[in-house]
Structure formats: C-alpha cells, structure tokens
Motif scaffolding. Structure first.
Motif, mmCIF file in Angstrom:
data_model
loop_
_atom_site.group_PDB
_atom_site.id
_atom_site.type_symbol
_atom_site.label_atom_id
_atom_site.label_comp_id
_atom_site.label_asym_id
_atom_site.label_seq_id
_atom_site.Cartn_x
_atom_site.Cartn_y
_atom_site.Cartn_z
ATOM 1 N N ALA A 158 0.828 -1.210 0.000
ATOM 2 C CA ALA A 158 0.000 0.000 0.000
ATOM 3 C C ALA A 158 0.862 1.260 0.000
ATOM 4 N N LEU A 159 1.940 1.266 0.792
ATOM 5 C CA LEU A 159 2.819 2.430 0.865
ATOM 6 C C LEU A 159 3.541 2.645 -0.463
ATOM 7 N N ALA A 160 4.013 1.552 -1.068
ATOM 8 C CA ALA A 160 4.703 1.663 -2.356
ATOM 9 C C ALA A 160 3.774 2.211 -3.430
ATOM 10 N N GLU A 161 2.541 1.741 -3.454
ATOM 11 C CA GLU A 161 1.584 2.221 -4.452
ATOM 12 C C GLU A 161 1.239 3.695 -4.227
ATOM 13 N N TYR A 162 1.159 4.087 -2.979
ATOM 14 C CA TYR A 162 0.900 5.497 -2.665
ATOM 15 C C TYR A 162 2.033 6.383 -3.190
ATOM 16 N N LEU A 163 3.272 5.984 -2.941
ATOM 17 C CA LEU A 163 4.421 6.765 -3.394
ATOM 18 C C LEU A 163 4.481 6.825 -4.919
ATOM 19 N N LYS A 164 4.174 5.720 -5.570
ATOM 20 C CA LYS A 164 4.182 5.694 -7.041
ATOM 21 C C LYS A 164 3.127 6.612 -7.631
ATOM 22 N N GLY A 165 2.056 6.830 -6.903
ATOM 23 C CA GLY A 165 0.965 7.650 -7.406
ATOM 24 C C GLY A 165 1.124 9.140 -7.164
ATOM 25 N N GLU A 166 2.158 9.549 -6.419
ATOM 26 C CA GLU A 166 2.366 10.959 -6.123
ATOM 27 C C GLU A 166 3.109 11.657 -7.273
ATOM 28 N N LYS A 167 2.506 12.711 -7.819
ATOM 29 C CA LYS A 167 3.094 13.413 -8.960
ATOM 30 C C LYS A 167 4.465 13.994 -8.639
ATOM 31 N N ALA A 168 4.638 14.463 -7.408
ATOM 32 C CA ALA A 168 5.918 15.064 -7.027
ATOM 33 C C ALA A 168 7.063 14.056 -7.069
ATOM 34 N N LEU A 169 6.732 12.768 -7.021
ATOM 35 C CA LEU A 169 7.763 11.724 -7.030
ATOM 36 C C LEU A 169 7.768 10.943 -8.342
ATOM 37 N N ALA A 170 7.226 11.562 -9.394
ATOM 38 C CA ALA A 170 7.087 10.865 -10.677
ATOM 39 C C ALA A 170 8.427 10.391 -11.242
ATOM 40 N N GLU A 171 9.499 11.111 -10.928
ATOM 41 C CA GLU A 171 10.822 10.751 -11.473
ATOM 42 C C GLU A 171 11.587 9.787 -10.570
ATOM 43 N N VAL A 172 10.968 9.402 -9.455
ATOM 44 C CA VAL A 172 11.641 8.499 -8.517
ATOM 45 C C VAL A 172 11.162 7.065 -8.750
ATOM 46 N N GLU A 173 12.085 6.139 -8.823
ATOM 47 C CA GLU A 173 11.733 4.719 -8.983
ATOM 48 C C GLU A 173 11.465 4.113 -7.606
ATOM 49 N N VAL A 174 10.301 3.528 -7.440
ATOM 50 C CA VAL A 174 9.923 2.908 -6.167
ATOM 51 C C VAL A 174 9.999 1.396 -6.331
#
Length: 388
Positions: A357-373
């Motif tokens: 759930a936490l990983a999916e939340y981070l992947k969905g945040e626009k501010a972190l679009a360039e970060v690989e989770v």
C-alpha cells in the motif's frame, strides 16, 4: 531529476504525520540527510543485512521501512555493537533510512484496512480510535486580481480536501467559499504596500476566501498563504471549530455480508493474505485459530501487528472474531473462555500488505514521478513452520 529525502519524507507525512506516532516509537528519518538526492527508493517491512545488500545492488539512495532501525539510545557507534552495525553500514553506503511505524498503522494505508476490504467486510470503521482531528476555519482576504493564484497555492498545501466527517469526504477536493467585499488599510512609516500610498486610507476590492483545514496542517497552510499572497502583511483568520474531522486509530471493525462459521471463514484468510503480499513468497501464510469451527461469525475486528492487548476491547464491542498477530497463550485462553475466537496471522503476514500500500501510494504521487519505487524482494518472515 532526483528529488530530496526531505520531499519524500513530507509526502509520507501527508498521509501518516510523525505526530501520530506513539511516544515510545521512533519514526521519521533515522539515518541520512534530508537534502540528499534520491532516484530510487526501496520499500520494506524491516531492515536486515539482506535488505541493505539489496539496496546497494539496486543503487538505492533511500530505504523506507515500517519498523524503525533504532528504538533505544546507542551508547557507541562501534561495528561490534549489534544495534549500531546496520546504521553504520548505511552511512558508509550513502543510504538513508526512513521509518513509518505506529503513525502508518493509524493511516488509511494500514494493513487492517487492506485486509478488511479483501475480506469484503461491510460498514468498516476504526476498531480503536486514538484521536479525532480538530478542525480550523481559514479565512483569507485577498485582492480580487490575485485570488485565484492564492487559492491554487492553498490547494497545493492541502486546503479544501476531506473537510467533513462523512463517508464521502475523500471524494471532494478544492472546497472553498468565496465572497466579495472591500478591504481597507492605511500604510504607515516604512511600509511598502503593493497597493496604495503611505499615509492614505486605501480601499481594495477583495475576495474573502474560506475553507476548513485540520489543525495539524496550520503551519504548512499559513506558510503557503504568506508566500503566495501579494500583501506584506496578509489578512487572515484561523477560527477553531466545534466540527470534528476525520478520526484515526488502530485496526478496523466490520460485518460479514452473511453470517458464516469460523471453520468456513478460516479458509479465506490465508488466500487473501497471499494476494495482498507485495512480492511473490515461496512460503504459505500460517494462521493459528482459537475457537470452535461451528461458531457463527458476524462481527469481525482486524488489528495488524501485535494485537493481544485488544482482546478486552473486542469483547466489549461484541466482536465474534479478532484477526491479529502475536497473541500469547494465556491471552488466547482468556478469549476462548469469554467466547471470542482468534485468528493469529503472525506479525509478518499481518503487516506486509502495508508495504504494498505504501509503495503504491508513493508511485501515485506526482511530485515523485521521477523516482523509482522498488519493493524489497529480500523481506523475510523470521519464523518457519516445521513439517512433521
């Protein structure tokens, strides 16, 4: 383009603020530098030597874990100190470590909610409410020509979302009220007004913009307001309300669509735990059951992690089955005697859905679009079941 550790921390704390953590807990950035750039994140349940080696091999700059790596104060930073070994190795490898523990347990990303939805429970609510958010009305007075610019800045700061306590609050965003009026002020001395002249009474067409914010977000919102507002001294009010905001707490409680026997229902839990696992695991979930297979279940509570201390609350709330982990021998006997069935899914299996759930939340945040989770493939259950 890499983002900073600090920005990622802020993103997590939007949904699981550090202030939510228990006093004994140790959450937040435990190793590393807030200013350090991050291109890859590794999300895991625990910090282990295997997980750290995986982070090195995958060129990860930040590990985000559920369990803190430091609970007690360290008296030294020697490599022969078991508690200091992993933090030292992380520093040497340039890898930061962030923990979201009891604050994440109380968030919407909690494994309890994931499992409750998977089991199709109805009328789900918090099992133990730990806090109900206080709400504050923000009233800002803005020159008409700048009102939209300021409003958008407030939206980015989280204003106007989830402002009611109803079941559909999360479905509405950018909730404001705007009214027109005339603002008046007289600049004096060394003032440098954007509108008006020193010593003269100035009248300005202004918009009165109102919305509701949770109390914990005040500092962030006021900072955004002052930055976006054209005035040297923005006019705004913060008005405490009797309205109550969203509640947070541990675990969930809900009802089965149709009454079902413990024996029949028990077959569903391992299957759903396997489905909710963020990675493919060779082992099967091991669930211990205390209770009669013929018992009819209607009301169910779920508490991820260690939930033996919630048995008395489950009995008080008329729960038929408590699904949790790490239940002790005597706790199970007491529950059995009182007519409460227990399904113990263990600590590991009860909490790894939260990693997903936490990983999916981070992947969905626009501010972190360039970060690989990345979800760790080296997470492991410390317990093994012997086949006899």
């Amino acid at each position: 383009m890499p983002v900073s550790v600090g920005l990622i921390a802020q993103t997590i704390e939007k949904i699981a603020p550090k202030a939510w953590a228990e006093e004994w807990d140790n959450v937040g950035l435990l190793v590393g530098d807030f200013a350090a750039p991050v291109e890859r994140i590794l999300v895991t349940l625990d910090a282990t030597p295997e997980v750290l080696q995986e982070a090195r091999e995958k060129d990860v700059q930040l590990i985000i874990a559920h369990h803190p790596i430091l609970f007690r104060a360290l008296k030294n930073l020697r490599s022969d100190n078991q508690g200091a070994r992993l933090p030292i190795q992380m520093i040497q490898s340039g890898i930061a470590y962030y923990a979201a523990h009891t604050n994440l347990d109380q968030s919407s990303l909690s494994s309890s909610w994931s499992l409750g939805r998977a089991l199709e429970l109805e009328k789900m609510e918090h099992f133990k409410i730990s806090h109900t958010e206080k709400l504050v009305k923000l009233v800002a007075f803005i020159p008409k020509d700048h009102a939209e610019e300021v409003r958008q800045a407030l939206v980015k700061a989280g204003v106007g979302e989830g402002i009611t306590d109803g079941p559909h609050a999360s479905e509405y965003a950018e909730c404001f009220f705007a009214g027109e009026g005339t603002g008046m002020f007289r600049p004096l001395g060394e003032a440098q007004p954007i509108i008006g002249e020193i010593g003269e009474l100035t009248r300005v067409e202004e918009i009165r913009l109102e919305s509701i914010i949770p109390e914990h977000r005040i500092d962030r919102v006021v900072k955004a307001l002052k930055k976006a507002h054209p005035y040297e001294e923005p006019a705004y009010d913060l008005i405490p309300l009797y309205n109550t905001g969203a509640s947070r707490g541990y675990g969930i409680m809900g009802y089965l669509k149709e009454p079902e026997s413990l024996g029949s229902f028990s077959l569903k839990l391992p299957t759903n735990l396997k489905k909710l696992a963020p990675i493919s695991l060779a082992e099967e979930p091991t669930v211990r059951i205390s209770g009669s297979p013929e018992q009819i279940l209607r009301k169910i509570a779920i508490v991820n992690g260690s939930g033996g201390s919630f048995i008395s609350k489950a009995l008080f709330k008329g729960v038929d089955l408590l699904i949790t982990g790490d239940v002790g021998h005597h706790e199970a006997l007491d529950a059995l005697e009182a007519g409460l069935s227990i399904m113990d899914m263990g600590h590991f299996w009860g909490e790894i859905p939260m990693v997903k759930a936490l990983a999916e939340y981070l992947k969905g945040e626009k501010a972190l679009a360039e970060v690989e989770v990345i979800i760790s493939e080296k997470m492991k259950n410390p317990w093994r079941t012997l086949n006899t």
